[in-house]
Motif scaffolding. Structure first.
Motif, PDB file in Angstrom:
ATOM      1  N   ALA A  67     -25.638  29.995 -27.437  1.00 19.97           N
ATOM      2  CA  ALA A  67     -25.344  28.930 -28.388  1.00 19.97           C
ATOM      3  C   ALA A  67     -26.469  28.734 -29.401  1.00 19.97           C
ATOM      4  CB  ALA A  67     -25.073  27.626 -27.646  1.00 19.97           C
ATOM      5  N   ARG A  68     -27.647  29.245 -29.114  1.00 19.42           N
ATOM      6  CA  ARG A  68     -28.793  29.096 -30.023  1.00 19.42           C
ATOM      7  C   ARG A  68     -28.910  30.261 -31.009  1.00 19.42           C
ATOM      8  NH1 ARG A  68     -32.587  25.217 -28.820  1.00 19.42           N
ATOM      9  NH2 ARG A  68     -32.276  24.138 -26.866  1.00 19.42           N
ATOM     10  N   GLY A  69     -28.039  31.238 -30.931  1.00 20.55           N
ATOM     11  CA  GLY A  69     -28.070  32.340 -31.881  1.00 20.55           C
ATOM     12  C   GLY A  69     -28.876  33.534 -31.393  1.00 20.55           C
ATOM     13  N   GLU A  70     -29.599  34.157 -32.301  1.00 18.88           N
ATOM     14  CA  GLU A  70     -30.340  35.398 -32.007  1.00 18.88           C
ATOM     15  C   GLU A  70     -31.638  35.103 -31.252  1.00 18.88           C
ATOM     16  OE1 GLU A  70     -29.561  38.710 -32.688  1.00 18.88           O
ATOM     17  OE2 GLU A  70     -27.584  37.910 -33.089  1.00 18.88           O
ATOM     18  N   SER A  71     -31.508  34.662 -30.028  1.00 19.31           N
ATOM     19  CA  SER A  71     -32.663  34.281 -29.210  1.00 19.31           C
ATOM     20  C   SER A  71     -33.390  35.511 -28.673  1.00 19.31           C
ATOM     21  CB  SER A  71     -32.206  33.416 -28.038  1.00 19.31           C
ATOM     22  OG  SER A  71     -31.473  34.215 -27.132  1.00 19.31           O
ATOM     23  N   ASN A  72     -34.554  35.275 -28.069  1.00 16.90           N
ATOM     24  CA  ASN A  72     -35.295  36.371 -27.440  1.00 16.90           C
ATOM     25  C   ASN A  72     -34.475  37.016 -26.332  1.00 16.90           C
ATOM     26  OD1 ASN A  72     -37.668  36.647 -28.883  1.00 16.90           O
ATOM     27  ND2 ASN A  72     -38.649  34.965 -27.802  1.00 16.90           N
ATOM     28  N   TRP A  73     -33.774  36.206 -25.521  1.00 18.74           N
ATOM     29  CA  TRP A  73     -33.036  36.822 -24.419  1.00 18.74           C
ATOM     30  C   TRP A  73     -31.933  37.732 -24.959  1.00 18.74           C
ATOM     31  CZ3 TRP A  73     -27.932  36.836 -23.411  1.00 18.74           C
ATOM     32  CH2 TRP A  73     -27.136  35.743 -23.735  1.00 18.74           C
ATOM     33  N   VAL A  74     -31.341  37.378 -26.094  1.00 19.06           N
ATOM     34  CA  VAL A  74     -30.295  38.213 -26.697  1.00 19.06           C
ATOM     35  C   VAL A  74     -30.896  39.557 -27.113  1.00 19.06           C
ATOM     36  CG1 VAL A  74     -28.812  38.458 -28.735  1.00 19.06           C
ATOM     37  CG2 VAL A  74     -28.828  36.312 -27.435  1.00 19.06           C
ATOM     38  N   ALA A  79     -31.831  45.377 -25.878  1.00 15.54           N
ATOM     39  CA  ALA A  79     -32.788  46.466 -25.689  1.00 15.54           C
ATOM     40  C   ALA A  79     -32.739  47.014 -24.262  1.00 15.54           C
ATOM     41  CB  ALA A  79     -34.209  45.993 -26.016  1.00 15.54           C
ATOM     42  N   ALA A  80     -32.632  46.127 -23.271  1.00 14.52           N
ATOM     43  CA  ALA A  80     -32.654  46.551 -21.867  1.00 14.52           C
ATOM     44  C   ALA A  80     -31.311  47.118 -21.416  1.00 14.52           C
ATOM     45  CB  ALA A  80     -33.051  45.378 -20.967  1.00 14.52           C
ATOM     46  N   GLY A  81     -30.224  46.589 -21.961  1.00 10.06           N
ATOM     47  CA  GLY A  81     -28.899  47.034 -21.551  1.00 10.06           C
ATOM     48  C   GLY A  81     -28.446  46.463 -20.228  1.00 10.06           C
ATOM     49  N   ALA A  82     -29.290  45.618 -19.628  1.00  8.84           N
ATOM     50  CA  ALA A  82     -28.955  45.034 -18.326  1.00  8.84           C
ATOM     51  C   ALA A  82     -29.692  43.714 -18.160  1.00  8.84           C
ATOM     52  CB  ALA A  82     -29.322  45.981 -17.192  1.00  8.84           C
ATOM     53  N   VAL A  96     -24.874  44.945 -19.724  1.00  9.38           N
ATOM     54  CA  VAL A  96     -24.352  44.083 -20.792  1.00  9.38           C
ATOM     55  C   VAL A  96     -23.660  44.921 -21.852  1.00  9.38           C
ATOM     56  CG1 VAL A  96     -26.050  42.263 -20.427  1.00  9.38           C
ATOM     57  CG2 VAL A  96     -26.531  44.054 -22.082  1.00  9.38           C
ATOM     58  N   ARG A  97     -22.564  44.380 -22.357  1.00 10.09           N
ATOM     59  CA  ARG A  97     -21.842  44.998 -23.475  1.00 10.09           C
ATOM     60  C   ARG A  97     -21.568  43.892 -24.478  1.00 10.09           C
ATOM     61  NH1 ARG A  97     -16.704  45.569 -25.496  1.00 10.09           N
ATOM     62  NH2 ARG A  97     -15.787  44.327 -23.831  1.00 10.09           N
ATOM     63  N   GLU A  98     -22.145  44.023 -25.668  1.00 12.01           N
ATOM     64  CA  GLU A  98     -21.970  42.983 -26.669  1.00 12.01           C
ATOM     65  C   GLU A  98     -20.557  43.028 -27.250  1.00 12.01           C
ATOM     66  OE1 GLU A  98     -24.436  40.800 -30.221  1.00 12.01           O
ATOM     67  OE2 GLU A  98     -25.106  42.774 -29.538  1.00 12.01           O
ATOM     68  N   ILE A  99     -19.978  41.860 -27.371  1.00 10.99           N
ATOM     69  CA  ILE A  99     -18.646  41.721 -27.953  1.00 10.99           C
ATOM     70  C   ILE A  99     -18.801  41.687 -29.479  1.00 10.99           C
ATOM     71  CG2 ILE A  99     -16.591  40.251 -28.107  1.00 10.99           C
ATOM     72  CD1 ILE A  99     -17.067  41.446 -25.285  1.00 10.99           C
ATOM     73  N   PRO A 100     -18.036  42.499 -30.222  1.00  9.17           N
ATOM     74  CA  PRO A 100     -18.139  42.478 -31.687  1.00  9.17           C
ATOM     75  C   PRO A 100     -17.741  41.101 -32.251  1.00  9.17           C
ATOM     76  CG  PRO A 100     -16.776  44.318 -30.935  1.00  9.17           C
ATOM     77  CD  PRO A 100     -17.055  43.470 -29.739  1.00  9.17           C
ATOM     78  N   GLU A 145     -20.323  40.752 -22.536  1.00  5.45           N
ATOM     79  CA  GLU A 145     -19.579  40.915 -21.290  1.00  5.45           C
ATOM     80  C   GLU A 145     -20.551  41.457 -20.259  1.00  5.45           C
ATOM     81  OE1 GLU A 145     -15.813  43.265 -19.280  1.00  5.45           O
ATOM     82  OE2 GLU A 145     -16.315  43.674 -21.366  1.00  5.45           O
ATOM     83  N   LEU A 146     -20.477  40.930 -19.040  1.00  6.70           N
ATOM     84  CA  LEU A 146     -21.327  41.381 -17.945  1.00  6.70           C
ATOM     85  C   LEU A 146     -20.503  42.222 -16.983  1.00  6.70           C
ATOM     86  CD1 LEU A 146     -23.255  38.068 -17.139  1.00  6.70           C
ATOM     87  CD2 LEU A 146     -23.862  39.881 -18.744  1.00  6.70           C
ATOM     88  N   ARG A 147     -21.026  43.399 -16.671  1.00  2.00           N
ATOM     89  CA  ARG A 147     -20.361  44.281 -15.708  1.00  2.00           C
ATOM     90  C   ARG A 147     -21.302  44.539 -14.548  1.00  2.00           C
ATOM     91  NH1 ARG A 147     -17.709  48.647 -19.903  1.00  2.00           N
ATOM     92  NH2 ARG A 147     -16.284  47.172 -20.890  1.00  2.00           N
ATOM     93  N   ALA A 148     -20.879  44.158 -13.341  1.00  2.00           N
ATOM     94  CA  ALA A 148     -21.741  44.261 -12.163  1.00  2.00           C
ATOM     95  C   ALA A 148     -22.232  45.698 -11.968  1.00  2.00           C
ATOM     96  CB  ALA A 148     -21.011  43.786 -10.926  1.00  2.00           C
ATOM     97  N   LEU A 149     -23.531  45.837 -11.706  1.00  2.00           N
ATOM     98  CA  LEU A 149     -24.135  47.148 -11.468  1.00  2.00           C
ATOM     99  C   LEU A 149     -24.172  47.509  -9.989  1.00  2.00           C
ATOM    100  CD1 LEU A 149     -27.096  47.158 -13.987  1.00  2.00           C
ATOM    101  CD2 LEU A 149     -25.056  48.590 -14.018  1.00  2.00           C
ATOM    102  N   ASP A 150     -24.118  46.514  -9.125  1.00  2.00           N
ATOM    103  CA  ASP A 150     -24.115  46.802  -7.693  1.00  2.00           C
ATOM    104  C   ASP A 150     -23.062  45.922  -7.035  1.00  2.00           C
ATOM    105  OD1 ASP A 150     -25.677  44.328  -7.827  1.00  2.00           O
ATOM    106  OD2 ASP A 150     -27.423  45.608  -8.008  1.00  2.00           O
TER     107      ASP A 150
END
Length: 156
Positions: A67-74, A79-82, A96-100, A145-150
């Motif tokens: 909700a805060r926009g282009e934050s550090n965590w975003v 960059a990390a992909g996870a 993580v898969r970013e939604i367009p 979108e979050l997709r479980a890795l384990d």
């Protein structure tokens, strides 16, 4: 205060302090509800950053909205992909898969409708607005979108 007109809406010192306390309480399981602690590796420091989040569970899938926009965590998640979500000493890792932006309006509507008490101040449209009211705003609010890795959550 309304949403990020451009870039990132920085939290105040009080908000950062409250977020740190909340993250600790969620991590150890004192606070549950809809809160989780997001852990993401810093793209520059390599250190794990943690903050409380409200994941959106919708149609059997899990999403993160900023909700805060282009934050550090975003930027770190891109960059990390996870990332990992932690609650009550249990950690689940996700790809993580970013939604367009053009596909974000229904997610933004669902997120605001569900978590308005915490996030309404960041959105220039009110809770209950139709999904098309978010179309012009969508590029300012990252959704992943979050997709479980384990298959099983591990102890944190």
């Amino acid at each position: 205060m309304t949403g990020p007109a451009s870039g990132f809406l920085k939290p105040s010192g009080v908000e950062r302090l409250f977020g740190g306390v909340l993250a600790f309480l969620v991590r150890v399981g004192i606070v549950r509800g809809h809160f989780f602690v997001l852990e993401v590796r810093g793209r520059k420091s390599g250190k794990t950053l943690s903050l409380p989040v409200d994941p959106l569970d919708l149609d059997g899938r899990r999403y993160l909205v900023c909700a805060r926009g282009e934050s550090n965590w975003v930027r770190n998640a891109r960059a990390a992909g996870a990332v990992a979500l932690v609650r009550a000493l249990r950690r689940q890792r996700y790809q993580v898969r970013e939604i367009p932006p053009e596909l974000r309006p229904p997610f933004l509507k669902a997120y605001l409708d569900r978590f308005a008490a915490e996030v309404q101040r960041f959105f220039p449209v009110p809770k209950g607005s139709p999904a098309d009211a978010f179309a012009e705003l969508a590029p300012r609010y990252p959704v992943f979108e979050l997709r479980a890795l384990d298959d099983t959550a591990s102890a944190a």
